[in-house]
Design a protein around this motif. Structure first.
Motif, PDB file in Angstrom:
ATOM      1  N   ILE A   1       0.855  -1.194   0.000  1.00 37.12           N
ATOM      2  CA  ILE A   1       0.000   0.000   0.000  1.00 37.12           C
ATOM      3  C   ILE A   1       0.884   1.235   0.000  1.00 37.12           C
ATOM      4  CG2 ILE A   1      -1.578   1.381   1.408  1.00 37.12           C
ATOM      5  CD1 ILE A   1      -2.975  -1.090   2.266  1.00 37.12           C
ATOM      6  N   GLU A   2       0.476   2.247  -0.756  1.00 33.43           N
ATOM      7  CA  GLU A   2       1.138   3.554  -0.740  1.00 33.43           C
ATOM      8  C   GLU A   2       0.135   4.576  -0.218  1.00 33.43           C
ATOM      9  OE1 GLU A   2       4.104   6.267  -1.009  1.00 33.43           O
ATOM     10  OE2 GLU A   2       4.352   4.171  -1.611  1.00 33.43           O
TER      11      GLU A   2
ATOM     12  N   LEU B   1      -2.892   4.046  -3.194  1.00 36.77           N
ATOM     13  CA  LEU B   1      -2.544   3.000  -4.147  1.00 36.77           C
ATOM     14  C   LEU B   1      -2.401   1.681  -3.407  1.00 36.77           C
ATOM     15  CD1 LEU B   1       0.271   4.717  -6.267  1.00 36.77           C
ATOM     16  CD2 LEU B   1      -1.967   4.042  -7.130  1.00 36.77           C
ATOM     17  N   GLY B   2      -2.705   0.589  -4.086  1.00 38.51           N
ATOM     18  CA  GLY B   2      -2.524  -0.722  -3.482  1.00 38.51           C
ATOM     19  C   GLY B   2      -2.395  -1.795  -4.537  1.00 38.51           C
TER      20      GLY B   2
ATOM     21  N   LYS C   1      -7.199   4.883  -5.641  1.00 34.26           N
ATOM     22  CA  LYS C   1      -8.422   5.471  -5.112  1.00 34.26           C
ATOM     23  C   LYS C   1      -8.721   6.734  -5.904  1.00 34.26           C
ATOM     24  CE  LYS C   1     -10.822   6.043  -0.752  1.00 34.26           C
ATOM     25  NZ  LYS C   1     -10.686   6.043   0.731  1.00 34.26           N
ATOM     26  N   ILE C   2      -9.725   6.664  -6.749  1.00 38.48           N
ATOM     27  CA  ILE C   2     -10.091   7.755  -7.647  1.00 38.48           C
ATOM     28  C   ILE C   2     -11.520   8.195  -7.325  1.00 38.48           C
ATOM     29  CG2 ILE C   2     -10.419   8.427 -10.058  1.00 38.48           C
ATOM     30  CD1 ILE C   2      -8.369   6.275 -10.814  1.00 38.48           C
ATOM     31  N   ALA C   3     -11.682   9.472  -7.020  1.00 38.39           N
ATOM     32  CA  ALA C   3     -12.992  10.038  -6.675  1.00 38.39           C
ATOM     33  C   ALA C   3     -13.658   9.235  -5.557  1.00 38.39           C
ATOM     34  CB  ALA C   3     -13.894  10.090  -7.910  1.00 38.39           C
ATOM     35  N   GLY C   4     -12.829   8.825  -4.573  1.00 42.83           N
ATOM     36  CA  GLY C   4     -13.354   8.128  -3.410  1.00 42.83           C
ATOM     37  C   GLY C   4     -13.625   6.657  -3.606  1.00 42.83           C
TER      38      GLY C   4
ATOM     39  N   PHE D   1       5.154   7.324  -5.254  1.00 47.43           N
ATOM     40  CA  PHE D   1       3.977   8.027  -5.750  1.00 47.43           C
ATOM     41  C   PHE D   1       4.254   9.526  -5.723  1.00 47.43           C
ATOM     42  CE2 PHE D   1      -0.284   9.942  -4.636  1.00 47.43           C
ATOM     43  CZ  PHE D   1      -0.757   9.913  -5.940  1.00 47.43           C
ATOM     44  N   ASP D   2       4.186  10.141  -6.890  1.00 50.40           N
ATOM     45  CA  ASP D   2       4.361  11.586  -7.043  1.00 50.40           C
ATOM     46  C   ASP D   2       2.967  12.204  -7.086  1.00 50.40           C
ATOM     47  OD1 ASP D   2       4.745  14.175  -7.890  1.00 50.40           O
ATOM     48  OD2 ASP D   2       6.207  13.689  -9.444  1.00 50.40           O
TER      49      ASP D   2
END
Length: 688
Positions: free
Chosen positions: A209-210, A219-220, A234-237, A256-257
């Protein structure tokens, strides 16, 4: 490196350090053993080195600087267990003092973003249910006074520390099976109140997981039961799968940038065999290859990132390390560092502070555990940070050769060969397979539990071969996945057998004095050698090795199960009838009658991965068959011995066992206390 692995390598015993990036100076060109024929046997043997010297209780590891650079913390033994020591930067080593005095070894530690604060993890008796502790230093005294607070205290639960968010430093992001024994959820732990709050229920089975700077997961990667993976964002919740791998492919989140919505990955997806450095634009979904091994030899080993999350350098590890700068400024600094060290070493960047320009370096070789240095990027100067005095002079140890031999089907196997000094012919020989099996061996003395043991065995007159057999990591997915369903009686074991025959054919190994020893998967491979190639070995040691593939899979803790897809592919699923039949056919416990060589079993009673039943069962059967078996059991250890007295006792028993059956030298000057402790670990197999 910013990868956050949750599940440990299930059968690995290697004590691997967290490496940011490594490189080597003066890497030797590969040569054939025939090119080394000038090595001459010597009738005059080198001096016998004491067992204790190979595991020096004064040895230092895991050196870390505080964020302000004023303090150095490191691991050293305190009364036989690994603890944390502290010293002021620039002072002498004899001024270091223990700031933990635990009877159970400390698993890991890290400095806090807040001054004079350390977090560390510790389990109980090797049960792997790690708990999280905060150590605060009162530096107003002449000697800093530690104050330790347990932030978690349920020894039936496992807690893993992932991150201390920079924008929320009074909290920790941790993984735990606290709420559900079958999954590792994400929690926020307040370091002042010890209050823990579930922030993510890991129903996706994420194995890494990030999080963003606030500690929120973004991110995962999942480990799916069919041995595939998904990269989620995770995009838009909502969690959305951006990439789904094919069978047997890997995808690791490295960085992750957030500002540019870019993810940096290490992956072998979309037709790639080796793990490459990839950049994913999370807005467009476009994937760009940033770097791959120019020699097509190995996977990406490590990547160094700057504070913004962009890559600075990438390294690869075949037989030795190679590093490639991706940034001009880094390249200039890296050249200055390599120019400073003219000897044959590997260089590890263990810390890099962009605000101060200070880098921490660890310099080690195949005959030296290493010392720590500081590089100042502002001045370009390298200075000694902390030098360890070697317990054994490097000149007395044997060079560790990276070799390649060909397996019976033509596949090349990279391995490390350690020979007694001045000897190269007709030697008693030990085949030493690593654990994992999804792991590998490395060149430096400090990068594996068994590397010092290989040196000890070489000092006793043995040749030692450590093959990176099929299913080893680092050599591409085809090489790794070719080990699937090849445990025990297939190519994985053949690679070990072929390595033994290679040394016999080269005149190095005496085929009448051949032994095999390994831990975890290596212990299983040793048992497979005893049962499936019984005429090859004359002595066998299995250290925390499973004797039955069925009971191995059925005994894993519940929170391991979401991540066992790779095991089901490689070994089988005992709930599938055809797999179960095949697993029985590869389980040494079912072929004890084939065993001809004396066997030693070594086990920790608290091992949650390879439980005590694995050694008990085969010891009981061998005793009933009147076959020679010795059994060493430590009641206060888990998956591998970590306490000094247990570790040394096992090594003494190993030395005596191989000496009796293979003819190597044996140190007679063992202390009475160590002999007495070894006696307490010996099991009367007639009473099992």
């Amino acid at each position: 490196m910013k990868t956050h692995k949750i599940l440990p390598s299930v059968l690995s015993t290697a004590l691997a350090a967290s490496l940011f990036i490594t490189g080597c100076s003066q890497t030797p060109s590969p040569t054939n053993l025939s090119d080394r024929a000038t090595i001459q046997d010597q009738s005059q043997q080198v001096q016998l080195l004491p067992v204790e010297a190979f595991f020096n209780e004064q040895g230092i590891s895991g050196l870390k600087s505080s964020s302000d650079g004023k303090w150095l913390a490191f691991f050293k033994e305190y009364q036989g267990a690994k603890n944390i020591y502290l010293m002021a930067t620039g002072t002498d080593l004899d001024e270091a003092l223990p700031i933990t005095t635990s009877k159970d070894p400390i698993n890991s530690f890290r400095w806090s973003h807040q001054d004079n604060e350390i977090f560390f993890l510790k389990d109980t008796g090797g049960n792997e249910n790690t708990q999280i502790y905060k150590l605060s230093l009162d530096t107003s005294q002449i000697k800093p006074v530690p104050n330790i607070t347990a932030l978690t205290s349920n020894t039936d639960i496992r807690y893993d520390l992932l991150k201390q968010p920079k924008d929320k430093p009074n909290t920790l992001v941790v993984m735990s099976n606290q709420d559900n024994p079958q999954q590792m959820d994400l929690f926020r732990l307040n370091i002042d109140s010890a209050k823990i709050t579930n922030i993510f229920s890991n129903t996706y089975g994420f194995s890494s997981i990030e999080t963003n700077p606030l500690g929120v997961p973004v991110l995962g990667t999942s480990s799916n039961p069919d041995n595939t993976s998904d990269l989620y964002a995770k995009i838009a919740g909502k969690w959305t799968s951006l990439i789904k791998t094919q069978f047997g492919e890997d995808i690791d989140i490295l960085s992750f940038d957030q500002d540019n919505n870019l993810a940096y990955l290490r992956a072998n997806i979309q037709g790639r065999d080796k793990l490459q450095l990839l950049r994913l634009n999370m807005t467009t979904g476009k994937i760009v290859t940033l770097h791959q091994d120019p020699q097509d030899e190995s996977d990406v080993y490590d990547v160094l990132f700057n504070d913004e999350g962009a890559p600075l350098a990438v390294s690869y590890y075949g037989g030795r390390l190679r590093t490639y700068p991706l940034d001009d400024t880094f390249a200039g600094n890296w050249q200055k560092i390599n120019d400073h060290f003219t000897q044959d070493v590997e260089i590890t960047i263990t810390d890099r502070n962009e605000k101060t320009g200070l880098w921490q370096l660890h310099i080690a070789s195949d005959v030296d555990m290493g010392s720590d240095y500081r590089f100042d990027a502002n001045t370009g100067l390298v200075s000694l940070l902390l030098e360890q005095e070697a317990s054994i002079s490097p000149e007395l140890l044997s060079k560790r050769q990276s070799i390649t031999y060909q397996a019976r089907d033509g596949v090349n196997i990279q391995a490390y060969l350690t020979l007694p000094k001045g000897q190269s012919k007709n030697l008693p020989t030990i085949i030493l397979p690593h654990g994992g099996p999804w792991s590998r061996d490395y060149w430096t003395l400090s990068t594996g539990y068994f590397n010092p043991i290989a040196q000890l065995l070489a000092n006793r007159g043995y040749a030692v071969l450590q093959p990176n057999f099929r299913a080893s990591t680092g050599f591409g997915k085809r090489f790794l996945n070719s080990g699937n369903k090849n445990w025990g009686t297939g190519s994985m074991q053949d690679d070990l057998t072929d390595g033994a025959h290679y040394l016999i054919n080269e005149g190095i190994a005496d085929k009448q004095r051949l032994g095999i020893m390994g831990a975890s998967y290596g212990g299983y491979a040793a048992l497979a050698g005893a049962t499936f190639t019984p005429d090859l070995y004359q002595a066998v040691i299995s250290y925390v090795g499973p004797s039955s593939l069925i009971t191995l899979l059925e005994s894993f803790p519940p929170h391991f199960r979401p991540y066992l897809g790779q095991f089901y592919s490689a070994v089988g699923d005992p709930e599938i009838d055809t797999d179960r039949v095949d697993m029985k056919a590869r389980s040494p416990i079912n072929f004890v009658d084939n065993i001809k060589a004396p066997l030693m079993l070594v086990q920790g009673a608290n091992d949650p991965r390879v439980t005590q039943i694995e050694s008990d069962n085969i010891a009981r059967v061998m005793y009933n068959r009147k076959l020679p078996v010795e059994y060493i059991l430590a009641k206060d250890e888990g998956h591998g011995f970590r306490k000094r007295d247990n570790k040394l006792a096992y090594i003494v028993a190993m030395e005596q066992f191989f000496g009796e059956h293979l003819g190597g030298r044996v140190d007679k000057a063992v202390t009475p206390a160590l002999t007495a402790h070894l006696d307490t670990l010996k099991v009367d197999v007639s009473r099992l």
